[in-house]
Design an enzyme around this catalytic site. Sequence first.
Site, mmCIF file in Angstrom:
data_model
loop_
_atom_site.group_PDB
_atom_site.id
_atom_site.type_symbol
_atom_site.label_atom_id
_atom_site.label_comp_id
_atom_site.label_asym_id
_atom_site.label_seq_id
_atom_site.Cartn_x
_atom_site.Cartn_y
_atom_site.Cartn_z
ATOM 1 N N HIS A 106 39.026 32.868 37.330
ATOM 2 C CA HIS A 106 38.998 32.356 35.738
ATOM 3 C C HIS A 106 40.702 33.343 35.690
ATOM 4 O O HIS A 106 40.782 34.019 34.510
ATOM 5 C CB HIS A 106 38.530 32.233 34.759
ATOM 6 C CG HIS A 106 37.246 31.911 34.881
ATOM 7 N ND1 HIS A 106 36.564 32.135 34.070
ATOM 8 C CD2 HIS A 106 36.554 30.767 35.303
ATOM 9 C CE1 HIS A 106 35.288 31.717 34.333
ATOM 10 N NE2 HIS A 106 35.135 30.426 35.557
ATOM 11 N N PRO A 107 41.357 33.564 36.352
ATOM 12 C CA PRO A 107 43.034 34.530 36.608
ATOM 13 C C PRO A 107 43.610 33.144 34.862
ATOM 14 O O PRO A 107 44.519 32.581 35.197
ATOM 15 C CB PRO A 107 43.820 34.642 37.683
ATOM 16 C CG PRO A 107 43.366 32.867 38.003
ATOM 17 C CD PRO A 107 41.546 32.851 37.991
#
Length: 536
Positions: free
Chosen positions: A473-474
Site C-alpha cells: 500500500h505505498p
Amino acid sequence: MAGYDYIIVGAGSAGCVLAERLSASGRHRVLVLEAGGHGRSPWIALPLGYGKTFYDASVNWKYEAEPEAALAGRTGYWPRGKCVGGSGAINALVYARGVPRDYDDWVAAGATGWDWATVRRTYDAMETRVGADGTRRGAGPIQVQDVSDLIHPVNRHYFAAAGELGLPVTTDLNGDRQEGAAVYQINTAGGRRMHSARAFLAPALKRPNVTLMTGALVERLHIEGRRVTGVVVRHRGQLRTLTAGREVLLSAGAVSSPRLLQLSGIGPAMLLKSQGITPLLDAPQVGGNLQDHLGINYYFRATEPTLNNALRPFLGKVRAALHYALARRGPLALSVNQCGGFLRSTPDHPHLDQQLYFNPVTYTTSPSGKRTVIQPDPFPGFIIGFQPCRPTSRGRIDISANDPDAPPRIRPNSLHTEEDRAQVVAGGLLCQRLMRTEALTRLVDRAMAPDLRQMGADDILADFRERCGTVFHPVGTCAMGPEAAGAVVSPRLKVHGFEGLRVVDASVFPNITSGNTNAPVMMLAYRAAELILEET
C-alpha cells in the site's frame, strides 16, 4: 494543434477512472499510455488468481526495496501492476474506503476539499453495492460485492472469539460503522475481478475520443518554460513526443510518478545533478513522505477442515474449478483475505489503530521469484494477522540513474518511530488475546512456529522485524498540500510551480488511509476528474 486534450500516464486504478470520466461528454480527446500490456491473463479475471500474478513479470514490475536494518537487514518485495488495470489488476481485491479520520486528517494536512463528507459522496457516486442476497444499492461503475454467503464456515470461530472479548462486529466495513470484526467486501462482478480497467476503461474505449496505447513507456515530460505540453514516450522501439492541449495527468503510481518527475528535472536538486539531470525545480519533497502498511501473519494447524482440505487435493481443485466455471461461485470467486476488520488494540484507544486478517487457509511460500501460486498446505490450517493502520515513519522513493529503465531506489524507513514500534506490539497483543479465547483455542491443533500465544511484547516486536512485510500500500510520494515548500501538488492535484500538469494516484495522499488503498485511489481519481472538468 495538440494531438490530445488530456494525456494520462498509466492505465492503472486511477488512470482508467480518469479516462472514463474525462471522455464521457465527448468533448475531450483522451490518450491513455500504459507501459505494460493489455492484462488479458485469465489469472487477472479470476479472484483467487492473485497467487499466480504475484511473481509474474509479464504483469508485475517486481520491484525490491533496499535492505533495512530495522527489518533484520531484509530486502522487501514490492509487486506493482504492469498492465492495463495496474496494481488493481493483481491485488487481493479487498475493498476498503478507510475511516472518516483518514480524510479529515488529509484536510488537517492542508488537502482542503478532501474531507470525509466530500469523499463519501464520491464513493457513493462511483459504487454499486451488491448484498449477499443480490440486492443492489447505487448505480456506479465499480461493483462492491458482499460475499458473506460464500466465506468458509471456519470463519465463524473468528467472530465467536471477537464476541468473547467484547469486540464490536460490523456487517458493512464500508458503511456507517467501520469499526468491528467483518467479512471483507471485494470488487467483483459475476465472480470476476471488477477492477478499474473493466469498470471504467472498457466502456470508455468504445468512444471515438479515447485512445489506449500499451507498451508505451514515458521517459520524461515535455516542458516548455513552466508549462508541461506533453510527454516523450518510447513505443515500439521509437521515441515520440505526444502533445496535450490541456493537461498531462500522471497516474503512474506512488513508485513511478515521483520518478517521472525527477527524470524530467522536478525533484531534489542535489539528487538530479548527481545523475546528470538539470534541475528545473528544486523540489526535495518529490519522492519523500513515503508511507506503507507493514503486516505479519501467524499460522496454525486447525482441528477442523479449512480451505486447505478443499484446495490442496487435485480432485478438490477440479471440483472448485468446475463450481467456478458453472456458477462463478466457490473459493475461486473470493479473495485470499476473507475476514478481518478495523479494531482498537485496546478498548480505551482513541482511534481504530489495527486492521486484522483472518483467513481459512495456510500456505508455505517459496523464495521470491519461484512461487507462482498459493499452494495450500496438506493439512487443515488458518491464519490470523494484523497491520497497524496509520504508521508514522516516512521513507523515500527516488531514481537510481538517469534512465527510465533503471529500478527505483525504495527506502521505506520502516519502524523508524517509537510510535510505530508500539503499534506493532499492540497489534500482536490484540491477535494474541483473540487466539487465547475459547473459540480459537478449540480450533487450534498446534501452532506453526512461532507460537503467538506464548510471546511477550519484546518477542512480538523481534518476530515482526524478522518476518513482517509490506502489505503493498505505498502512498504519499507526491503529497498534497497548499504550499510548494511542503508538498508536491495542490489540493486540486496541480504540481506546484508548473502549469498543465497534475498527479492523480496514491502518491498524492498526504497520509495513508487505515486500510487497503485501491478503493481510495479510485475515489481520488473520480473526484479529480470532477475538479478537472470544473475548469474546462
